[in-house]
Write an enzyme that holds these catalytic residues in place. Structure first.
Site, PDB file in Angstrom:
ATOM      1  N   TYR A 140       0.808  -1.224   0.000  1.00 46.04           N
ATOM      2  CA  TYR A 140       0.000   0.000   0.000  1.00 46.04           C
ATOM      3  C   TYR A 140       0.839   1.270   0.000  1.00 46.04           C
ATOM      4  O   TYR A 140       0.303   2.368  -0.158  1.00 46.04           O
ATOM      5  CB  TYR A 140      -0.917   0.031   1.235  1.00 46.04           C
ATOM      6  CG  TYR A 140      -1.913  -1.091   1.264  1.00 46.04           C
ATOM      7  CD1 TYR A 140      -2.988  -1.115   0.376  1.00 46.04           C
ATOM      8  CD2 TYR A 140      -1.792  -2.135   2.168  1.00 46.04           C
ATOM      9  CE1 TYR A 140      -3.913  -2.150   0.392  1.00 46.04           C
ATOM     10  CE2 TYR A 140      -2.712  -3.178   2.195  1.00 46.04           C
ATOM     11  CZ  TYR A 140      -3.768  -3.176   1.304  1.00 46.04           C
ATOM     12  OH  TYR A 140      -4.674  -4.194   1.315  1.00 46.04           O
TER      13      TYR A 140
ATOM     14  N   ASN B 144     -13.525   6.694   5.587  1.00 45.29           N
ATOM     15  CA  ASN B 144     -13.664   5.808   6.752  1.00 45.29           C
ATOM     16  C   ASN B 144     -12.595   6.037   7.820  1.00 45.29           C
ATOM     17  O   ASN B 144     -12.847   5.829   9.003  1.00 45.29           O
ATOM     18  CB  ASN B 144     -13.680   4.348   6.312  1.00 45.29           C
ATOM     19  CG  ASN B 144     -14.947   4.022   5.537  1.00 45.29           C
ATOM     20  OD1 ASN B 144     -16.006   4.576   5.795  1.00 45.29           O
ATOM     21  ND2 ASN B 144     -14.832   3.136   4.569  1.00 45.29           N
TER      22      ASN B 144
ATOM     23  N   ASP C 173      -5.904  11.583   2.215  1.00 49.51           N
ATOM     24  CA  ASP C 173      -6.288  11.702   0.820  1.00 49.51           C
ATOM     25  C   ASP C 173      -7.713  12.233   0.740  1.00 49.51           C
ATOM     26  O   ASP C 173      -8.524  11.964   1.612  1.00 49.51           O
ATOM     27  CB  ASP C 173      -6.186  10.343   0.124  1.00 49.51           C
ATOM     28  CG  ASP C 173      -7.072   9.284   0.774  1.00 49.51           C
ATOM     29  OD1 ASP C 173      -6.985   9.090   2.007  1.00 49.51           O
ATOM     30  OD2 ASP C 173      -7.868   8.645   0.059  1.00 49.51           O
TER      31      ASP C 173
ATOM     32  N   TYR D 285      -5.252  -0.703   9.671  1.00 50.45           N
ATOM     33  CA  TYR D 285      -5.778  -0.312   8.367  1.00 50.45           C
ATOM     34  C   TYR D 285      -6.571   0.982   8.511  1.00 50.45           C
ATOM     35  O   TYR D 285      -7.030   1.348   9.592  1.00 50.45           O
ATOM     36  CB  TYR D 285      -6.622  -1.442   7.765  1.00 50.45           C
ATOM     37  CG  TYR D 285      -5.741  -2.550   7.247  1.00 50.45           C
ATOM     38  CD1 TYR D 285      -5.139  -2.446   5.992  1.00 50.45           C
ATOM     39  CD2 TYR D 285      -5.458  -3.659   8.033  1.00 50.45           C
ATOM     40  CE1 TYR D 285      -4.283  -3.440   5.529  1.00 50.45           C
ATOM     41  CE2 TYR D 285      -4.612  -4.655   7.581  1.00 50.45           C
ATOM     42  CZ  TYR D 285      -4.019  -4.540   6.323  1.00 50.45           C
ATOM     43  OH  TYR D 285      -3.167  -5.508   5.878  1.00 50.45           O
TER      44      TYR D 285
ATOM     45  N   ASN E 278      -9.524   2.028   7.943  1.00 52.35           N
ATOM     46  CA  ASN E 278     -10.863   2.024   8.546  1.00 52.35           C
ATOM     47  C   ASN E 278     -10.836   1.944  10.063  1.00 52.35           C
ATOM     48  O   ASN E 278     -11.859   2.171  10.699  1.00 52.35           O
ATOM     49  CB  ASN E 278     -11.692   0.864   7.994  1.00 52.35           C
ATOM     50  CG  ASN E 278     -11.924   0.989   6.506  1.00 52.35           C
ATOM     51  OD1 ASN E 278     -11.561   1.987   5.887  1.00 52.35           O
ATOM     52  ND2 ASN E 278     -12.530  -0.018   5.923  1.00 52.35           N
TER      53      ASN E 278
ATOM     54  N   HIS F 197      -4.259   6.222  -1.284  1.00 57.28           N
ATOM     55  CA  HIS F 197      -4.789   6.217   0.082  1.00 57.28           C
ATOM     56  C   HIS F 197      -3.704   6.512   1.121  1.00 57.28           C
ATOM     57  O   HIS F 197      -4.005   6.850   2.257  1.00 57.28           O
ATOM     58  CB  HIS F 197      -5.416   4.847   0.368  1.00 57.28           C
ATOM     59  CG  HIS F 197      -6.772   4.890   1.013  1.00 57.28           C
ATOM     60  ND1 HIS F 197      -7.561   6.021   1.081  1.00 57.28           N
ATOM     61  CD2 HIS F 197      -7.484   3.919   1.636  1.00 57.28           C
ATOM     62  CE1 HIS F 197      -8.688   5.740   1.698  1.00 57.28           C
ATOM     63  NE2 HIS F 197      -8.672   4.480   2.052  1.00 57.28           N
TER      64      HIS F 197
END
Length: 193
Positions: free
Chosen positions: A17, A117, A96, A69, A71, A22
């Protein structure tokens, strides 16, 4: 630490990632870390943390990258705020933002989460929406591309060329927010260039 600032770069953990849209919040945190100096250390609040000052004699900052993560970013943010005794009005989330064009930085305090989120979870964990946000524009997905797919993809080759400037602008906006206040930062970064 009444005068300290908690600056959190949102993103997802892991190398897959690292270079995605993100994770731009964490890219900006890495830029600020170069100025602060030192290295990140793992904190019990499930985050990597770097404590220092923005410039010689500058304000005390805690730079943080949650190890959860996106969320579930709220737990680490609230845990760090509690550990360091930092009120929400000294918390800055760098993230972002789909709703503003790529290569654009906007700053605000409070307001809605716009479907983000990571912000929604942070608001829930802090018990307030009244924290600062440095909104780093990534634009909307092209065509009918799924939003989740878009944010988890790396920047396009054209965007990648401009990315260092966007990261630098977001870092500058964060610094100006702390040093000169919200209004001055908004006047500088919201006006057309």
């Amino acid at each position: 630490m009444a005068d300290a600032w908690l600056i959190v770069g949102l993103g997802n953990p892991g190398p897959e990632y690292e270079k995605t849209r993100h994770n731009i919040g964490q890219m900006v945190i890495d830029e600020l870390a170069r100025e602060v100096g030192g290295s990140f250390k793992r904190h019990k609040a499930r985050a990597q943390v770097l404590e220092g000052r923005l410039g010689i004699g500058g304000p005390k900052v805690i730079l943080a990258k949650p190890l959860t993560y996106m969320n579930t970013s709220g737990g680490p943010v609230a845990g760090l705020a509690q550990f360091y005794g930092i009120d929400p009005d000294h918390v800055i989330m760098i993230h972002d933002e789909l709703d503003i064009p790529f290569d654009t930085v906007k700053i605000k305090i409070g307001g809605g989460e716009g479907g983000h989120n990571g912000l929604r979870d942070t608001t829930k964990a802090l018990g307030t929406k009244d924290y600062y946000r440095v909104r780093t524009g990534i634009g909307r997905p092209p065509g009918r591309m799924n939003t989740a797919d878009f944010v988890l993809k790396p920047f396009s080759s054209t965007e990648a060329k401009a990315l260092p400037f966007l990261i630098s602008n977001a870092a500058d906006a964060t610094r100006m927010l702390i040093e000169k206040g919200l209004l001055a930062a908004q006047q500088q970064f919201h006006s057309p260039s």
